[in-house]
Write an enzyme that holds these catalytic residues in place. Structure first.
Site, PDB file in Angstrom:
ATOM      1  N   HIS A   1      33.447  43.305  39.888  1.00 22.20           N
ATOM      2  CA  HIS A   1      33.385  43.081  41.333  1.00 22.20           C
ATOM      3  C   HIS A   1      34.887  42.704  41.852  1.00 22.20           C
ATOM      4  CE1 HIS A   1      29.010  42.380  41.755  1.00 22.20           C
ATOM      5  NE2 HIS A   1      29.359  43.692  41.801  1.00 22.20           N
TER       6      HIS A   1
ATOM      7  N   GLU B   1      28.189  33.951  34.859  1.00 23.72           N
ATOM      8  CA  GLU B   1      28.598  33.862  36.072  1.00 23.72           C
ATOM      9  C   GLU B   1      29.637  32.509  36.217  1.00 23.72           C
ATOM     10  OE1 GLU B   1      28.289  35.509  38.860  1.00 23.72           O
ATOM     11  OE2 GLU B   1      26.545  36.652  38.501  1.00 23.72           O
TER      12      GLU B   1
ATOM     13  N   HIS C   1      31.204  37.588  35.501  1.00 17.24           N
ATOM     14  CA  HIS C   1      31.441  37.553  37.055  1.00 17.24           C
ATOM     15  C   HIS C   1      31.507  36.289  37.427  1.00 17.24           C
ATOM     16  CE1 HIS C   1      29.724  41.774  37.745  1.00 17.24           C
ATOM     17  NE2 HIS C   1      29.286  41.631  36.528  1.00 17.24           N
TER      18      HIS C   1
ATOM     19  N   GLU D   1      36.242  38.867  42.396  1.00 16.18           N
ATOM     20  CA  GLU D   1      35.984  38.172  41.359  1.00 16.18           C
ATOM     21  C   GLU D   1      36.919  38.272  40.175  1.00 16.18           C
ATOM     22  OE1 GLU D   1      31.891  39.104  40.078  1.00 16.18           O
ATOM     23  OE2 GLU D   1      31.024  38.358  41.922  1.00 16.18           O
TER      24      GLU D   1
END
Length: 373
Positions: free
Chosen positions: A138, A343, A284, A141
């Site tokens: 992404h 994450e 991420h 990110e």
């Protein structure tokens, strides 16, 4: 880097003088079959460690056999180009520095982005276990790319210094695990978030229109065509296609017209098929959580591994989430092997570079556990 041999020397003796295992020297010179480096030839050597480069006696003995002026002493800094942001240019510069200074790190271009930028895989190690890590699926990110690169610098430094993590020797891990890293899956998107597009040209107008005519691209997650690369994989893709709000290119969440339409997603799928990884870990941001299950198709060992990740990082393991068509989802669904989405960090994307050190330090154990688990 390439160095001139000015006196015949055996591979074993040169490795001994450099204070590294012979296998690292062999891996710096792929396909090496000779026992002797002959005078007048070139050899790829790793950068000398700071301690070794300061050893006058060592340098004097080495200088009999090789010209030392072009062998750099590496510094223990984790990232050389760490600034306020980390664009594709910064990432490519660090990749070049890494591969030049540590030639046992293999660099491969596995594909190209929509705009023709290289998508690069770095790999190292000799082990039968094959582990893959990646960052920046992404666009906003992008901090995941400099974090993964910092861990790589730390690992190669540990290999040359013969150091360890929690009792696991780096050189043993090198023999046990072959590591694959794609630091930046989505370079076009990262650059759009950080640098915007030149205002001239039809591409700028197309991307601006996708962005609701806004010139602030900080919330952009997709690739440059407005397709979310982590919604592109054939793991119940049809479910995501039906329920996702954007039904056309968008800054985030649009899964495309069909699976694997985008070159970035295609090359990552092909990499998995070509390398036969035993495990994948996609980084991420944000939330300090680790997603590790997919419809019960993950193997039993996946829970043991995620528990180690959680213990070392303090991140929360989450087995099931209502999501499909991601890279990790597809890997688990296809291979029935462990796959993880980590994450990193806390806050709102894009996380500021000021969080880099805290994120890299707190989640470092996930990187090392990926090598020894």
């Amino acid at each position: 880097m390439k160095c001139f041999i000015q006196q015949d020397i055996t591979v074993s003796k040169l490795a001994s003088l450099l204070k590294i295992p012979r296998q690292l020297l062999e891996d710096c010179n792929e396909g090496l079959s000779k026992e002797i480096y002959l005078r007048g030839t070139n050899a790829a050597l790793p950068a000398l460690s700071v301690s070794n480069s300061a050893d006058c006696g060592l340098r004097d003995e080495l200088s009999v056999y090789i010209k030392l002026h072009n062998i750099p002493a590496y510094l223990p800094a984790p990232i050389i180009h760490l600034k306020e942001t980390y664009s594709s240019t910064d990432c490519y510069s660090d990749i070049q520095l890494l591969s030049n200074s540590f030639p046992f790190v293999r660099k491969s271009v596995i594909g190209q982005s929509v705009l023709g930028q290289p998508i690069i895989e770095l790999s190292l190690g000799r082990g039968p276990k094959k582990v893959h890590l990646n960052g920046s699926f992404h666009a906003n990110e992008w901090i995941t790319s400099c974090v993964t690169m910092s861990w790589l610098f730390e690992y190669v430094t540990a290999l040359l210094e013969d150091s360890h993590y929690r009792g696991y020797k780096a050189r043993d891990l090198y023999n046990e695990t072959t590591l694959s890293v794609v630091p930046m899956v989505n370079p076009d998107g990262v650059d759009l978030v950080l640098e915007n597009l030149p205002k001239e040209g039809s591409l700028y107008e197309k991307v601006k229109k996708i962005n609701g005519d806004r010139e602030d691209f900080s919330q952009w997650k997709a690739n440059i065509r407005g397709v979310d690369l982590n919604n592109q994989y054939p793991a119940n893709w049809e479910i995501e296609k039906i329920r996702k709000i954007p039904q056309s290119p968008a800054p985030r969440d649009y899964p495309g017209d069909r699976p694997l339409t985008e070159p970035e997603a295609q090359c990552m799928a092909q990499l998995v098929k070509d390398r036969n990884f035993d495990r994948v870990v996609a980084f991420h941001t944000q939330g300090e959580e680790i997603y590790w299950g997919y419809l019960g198709r993950e193997p039993q060992e996946a829970e043991m591994i995620v528990n180690e990740y959680a213990a070392l990082s303090g991140y929360l393991p989450v087995r099931d989430i209502d999501s499909h068509a991601g890279f990790r989802d597809w890997f688990i669904n296809e291979r029935k092997l462990p796959g993880y989405t980590v994450e990193l960090g806390i806050g709102s994307n894009p996380l500021p570079i000021g969080q880099f050190t805290e994120i890299a330090d707190k989640s470092r154990g996930i990187f090392w556990a990926s090598l020894y688990m």
